[in-house]
Design an enzyme around this catalytic site. Sequence first.
Site, PDB file in Angstrom:
ATOM      1  CG  HIS A 247     -13.121   1.913  22.227  1.00  0.00           C
ATOM      2  ND1 HIS A 247     -14.484   1.967  22.140  1.00  0.00           N
ATOM      3  CD2 HIS A 247     -13.195   1.193  23.627  1.00  0.00           C
ATOM      4  CE1 HIS A 247     -15.350   1.621  22.879  1.00  0.00           C
ATOM      5  NE2 HIS A 247     -14.376   0.985  23.900  1.00  0.00           N
TER       6      HIS A 247
ATOM      7  CB  SER B 140       4.271   5.628  -4.323  1.00  0.00           C
ATOM      8  OG  SER B 140       3.988   7.020  -5.048  1.00  0.00           O
TER       9      SER B 140
ATOM     10  CE  LYS C 141       3.262   5.766   1.008  1.00  0.00           C
ATOM     11  NZ  LYS C 141       2.073   6.379   0.445  1.00  0.00           N
TER      12      LYS C 141
ATOM     13  CD  GLU D  36      -3.446   0.016   0.940  1.00  0.00           C
ATOM     14  OE1 GLU D  36      -3.639   1.132   1.059  1.00  0.00           O
ATOM     15  OE2 GLU D  36      -2.106  -0.533   0.399  1.00  0.00           O
TER      16      GLU D  36
END
Length: 466
Positions: free
Chosen positions: A159, A286, A292, A299
């Site tokens: 979980h 970024s 970043k 992804e």
Amino acid sequence: MKKTSPVSRSGRFTSGPNADVARFTESVSFDWRLWRQDLLGSIAHATMLRKIGVLTKAEQTAIVKGLEAIGQEIADGKFRWKPKLEDVHMNIEAGLTRRVPTGAKLHTGRSRNDQVALDLRLWLRDEIVEVAGELRSFQSALVQLGAKNAHVLIPGYTHLQRAQPVYFAHHLLAYVEMVQRDYERLKDCFQRVNVCPLGSGAVAGSTLPLDRGLVARLLGFVDAKGKPLVTQNSMDAVSDRDFVVEFCSVAALIAVHLSRLAEDVILWSSAEFGFIKIADAYTTGSSLMPQKKNPDIAELTRGKAGRVFGNLIALLTLLKGLPMTYNRDLQEDKERLFDTADTVRTCVQLMAAMLRNTTVNHKACLAAASDPSLLATDLADYLVGKGMPFRQAHHVVGAIVALAELKNKKLNELTLVELKSGDKTFGDDALAVFNLEKSMAKREIVGAPGTKEVVKQMARWRKQLS
Ligand code: ARG
């Protein structure tokens, strides 16, 4: 000899297709990729036609030479693909008859329906071998990353909540297991791809005594004993795309597994977890936020799973309403198949490369794995060892956890007196449960993340993958 061109419309038609129709129906813009397979199939077919006397030796030689020359032209980028000729098959056949007039005999006993089925099977056979090889090297990357960090512990999660400690390597080996099943599925799928459909004609075979076994042998459609494998029903053979669906469904599961790993990697590389660092070359920045460093490979792998699933659904939908046998709808199979194979192959490759360029932050892992609440179940097991029923032990330890929370203490900071206040069964040795190293040594059953067991599993995989 009257000059004939290998166009599906020749003879019966008074005009060529309308330009929009030609654009709509052509497939050479994507099926040109099958050129190697198409040439191989044609060479085998010509060899067989020679054997059954349809071609003379000289004709066969001329045709094979012509096909080989076309292969060279295509490889050199000099062959001109013409959308007007619809597909890879007719482009190559037209190229052949331009060079070798007897090329007009090549299509004897053959239809593009069994030809395209053959080409696809040949193409997919090679592709399966390639993808399987990539899976192997991906497994190696996982095992190597585990080996480099053999002593690192992290929390195992359920979980997405901290559950029980596991070796980092154990977590990675979970993916090695998943990928192993993918590998086995690919091998299994290969068997059904590896059957030769040539000789099925358009729908009803041929009146000519084609030697299907010879063609199959020439193209490597054989079993372990060298016995040729040929399809047994011409109607099934020209309209069967089950093998494409099978490959795409295996690929969909590969995509699921990659996507799950991607999700772990994304979490692990976040500041919140901080378990891993991906090398700069395998991340992106970024355009706005200078600080970043994004895990884009992971992804995109997670994102691309969507198109792999989409391709599978597109194929199933494509097939479900088709009456027997070949229907032009089937031309839609190729882009789905090519896209699936390309996507999955690149994702496997890049995820492996990313893992090879990832380092593990031992301090952050240890800090997380040292959370004593991960050993609450060990404490319950301790009580079970003293003869308490597990349900009761679970309840007692639950109360102890609540007590620790109330006192604002970690579980292992409670005193023996506090523990005993929860239940008399706790002995003086109870707090020893919170020794992480000893706890890991205790998990020795097969498949558990115990110290010895993980070493054993790692050794097994290293041997299997070497
Ligand atoms: N380009 C076609 C395909 O990919 C080849 C078979 C065409 N057959 C036909 N009878 N029109 O399916």
